[in-house]
Design an enzyme around this catalytic site. Structure first.
Site, short mmCIF file in Angstrom:
data_model
loop_
_atom_site.label_atom_id
_atom_site.label_comp_id
_atom_site.label_asym_id
_atom_site.label_seq_id
_atom_site.Cartn_x
_atom_site.Cartn_y
_atom_site.Cartn_z
N SER A 18 -71.83 -21.65 -15.28
CA SER A 18 -72.42 -22.92 -14.86
C SER A 18 -72.79 -23.80 -16.05
O SER A 18 -71.93 -24.09 -16.87
CB SER A 18 -73.62 -22.61 -13.96
OG SER A 18 -73.83 -23.67 -13.09
N HIS A 70 -71.33 -19.84 -5.96
CA HIS A 70 -71.69 -20.08 -7.36
C HIS A 70 -72.43 -18.86 -7.91
O HIS A 70 -73.62 -18.67 -7.62
CB HIS A 70 -72.59 -21.32 -7.36
CG HIS A 70 -72.87 -21.89 -8.69
ND1 HIS A 70 -71.92 -22.53 -9.44
CD2 HIS A 70 -74.01 -21.94 -9.42
CE1 HIS A 70 -72.46 -22.96 -10.56
NE2 HIS A 70 -73.73 -22.60 -10.58
#
Ligand code: GCU
Length: 431
Positions: free
Chosen positions: A266, A408
């Protein structure tokens, strides 16, 4: 009637925004592929003056691209350390005898200033000679990565997180292993790799209101109190942190200095790519779900955009990047060129099916469009221009890619893919 009144209010709002009286707000995210604007990507193999780039020209074009990313996206690093030193401050058996734990204090000096960071390392015990190492930057401190009570707590600022017992921006005993779901150091060690991690906040705290901590003040000149318009933001500071960790890793005789894999998830995936672009000692570069400002193409404006990222995280990039909000086509670079800057070293981009905010297709297309540079340099790019099915990696080329099921995160599937990929390249390079 009401409708008309609202429309008038909206027009006044637009006018005030355009005149700079109100801050422009990022429009809601687009998740509709048919609404993605048509765009033309800048060609990494055509220099700014229009000259086609040959393999012999690539080093110069590479420098040009690095400067463009510095000037328009991440910001330049304004200085070079006077010196850096390391000290092993703790060592012990870990992972039930499977690994040696080593904790290293990194001390960085410039003029009268000093910056300290802590590196945590686990080296597999059953190795015959130096081992490859996977380095990742973490978000909540080294102690939050795994359940090992010997890991030192960072003295630096941390984001508050009630669930982890962090309420005054300081590391706590109760935040040990809080991020264990994102990391699997034992899996990495079990596969014969050393695992190294550093805390991003030792290099710069992830907060918009403060340029007094972290590395930025080290290089201020005169009365400077924050980076200049084209100087580094926080992502570039984290990328710089990867390189300072590598400075140590290449000196540790338990590790193979030619087999350093850097990985980031990320926001750290954005930093890992920028670090990999700048630092050729990163032998393999892995970006996990890095999205906007990482692997995803800015011009697609899908999910998180240049407007929304700069609104939410004004400290991440330099002060020029926000100017491209809504006019991405004017950016002199796009993120496929960031990936191409790693060439010909192996690079792996990973997406997740439900991580639409990070624009999985945009991440894939950026990796795909880095291909011409890899091929020019005798390596290989992705073999197809369409997304592979979930969990079916394209990992036999120098640019690797997968889109994993679920969201995610970093899951065991991802870690295993990265190690398989690195193993394949290390085996073929004969290191
Ligand atoms: C937010 C941010 C992303 C970032 C992510 C993360 O969602 O908008 O750009 O990648 O946080 O770091 O988890």
């Amino acid at each position: 009637m009401t409708h008309l009144r609202y429309r008038n209010y909206f027009l006044v709002y637009l006018l005030l925004t355009a005149c700079g009286f109100l801050p422009a707000q990022a429009p809601p995210p687009n998740y509709d592929e048919t609404q993605v604007p048509t765009y033309t990507l800048p060609d990494p193999l055509v220099a700014r003056d229009g000259t086609p780039v040959t393999a012999a020209d690539w080093p110069a074009r590479r420098e040009e691209l690095l400067r463009l990313f510095e000037d328009h996206v991440y910001g330049s690093v304004p200085g070079k350390l006077d010196s850096i030193s390391w000290q092993i401050v703790e060592e012990g058996e870990a992972m039930r005898g499977k690994a040696l734990r080593r904790q290293v204090a990194i001390r960085m000096y410039y003029g009268p200033h000093e910056l300290r960071a802590g590196l945590l390392l686990y080296v597999p015990n059953q190795a015959n000679g130096p081992v490859p190492v996977l380095l990742g930057t973490n978000f909540f401190g080294n102690h939050a990565v795994l359940p090992d009570t010997a890991v030192l707590l960072t003295p630096n600022w941390l984001p508050n997180q009630k669930a982890y017992g962090i309420t005054d921006h300081r590391a706590t005993e109760s935040s040990r292993s809080a991020r264990g779901h994102r990391w699997n150091p034992e899996l990495v060690v079990g596969r014969g790799y050393a695992f190294a991690t550093i805390y991003s906040g030792d290099f710069d705290g992830d907060r918009p209101d403060d340029w007094t901590d972290g590395v930025h003040p080290l290089f201020y000149t005169g009365t400077q109190q924050q980076p200049a318009v084209d100087e580094w933001g926080t992502i570039a500071a984290w990328a710089w942190g990867y390189s300072r960790a590598i400075d140590y890793l290449v000196t540790d005789t338990l590790l193979n200095p030619d087999q350093i894999v850097i990985m980031g998830h990320s926001r750290m995936g954005k930093a890992a790519l920028w670090a990999g672009a700048n630092d050729p000692r990163a032998a393999v570069v892995v970006s996990n779900n890095s999205g906007c400002g990482g692997a995803a193409l800015s011009r697609r404006r899908y999910g998180e955009t240049v407007a929304s990222i700069n609104e939410a995280f004004p400290h991440w990039f330099n002060d020029r990047f926000p100017d491209y909000a809504g006019r991405e086509e004017d950016l002199p670079v796009d993120q496929h060129e960031l990936i191409a800057l790693v060439a010909p070293r192996p690079v792996y981009v990973a997406s997740a099916v439900n991580d639409r905010w990070a624009d999985p297709l945009g991440e894939f297309l950026a990796a795909y469009h880095a291909g011409p540079v890899y091929r020019l340099l005798g390596a290989s790019g992705l073999p197809q221009d369409t997304l592979p099915p979930p969990n079916e990696a394209l990992d036999r080329t120098t640019v690797g890619y997968h889109i994993r099921r679920r969201g995610h995160a970093v899951l065991d599937y991802d870690w295993n893919q990265y190690i398989d990929f690195a193993n394949r390249h290390f085996a073929s390079s004969g290191d």
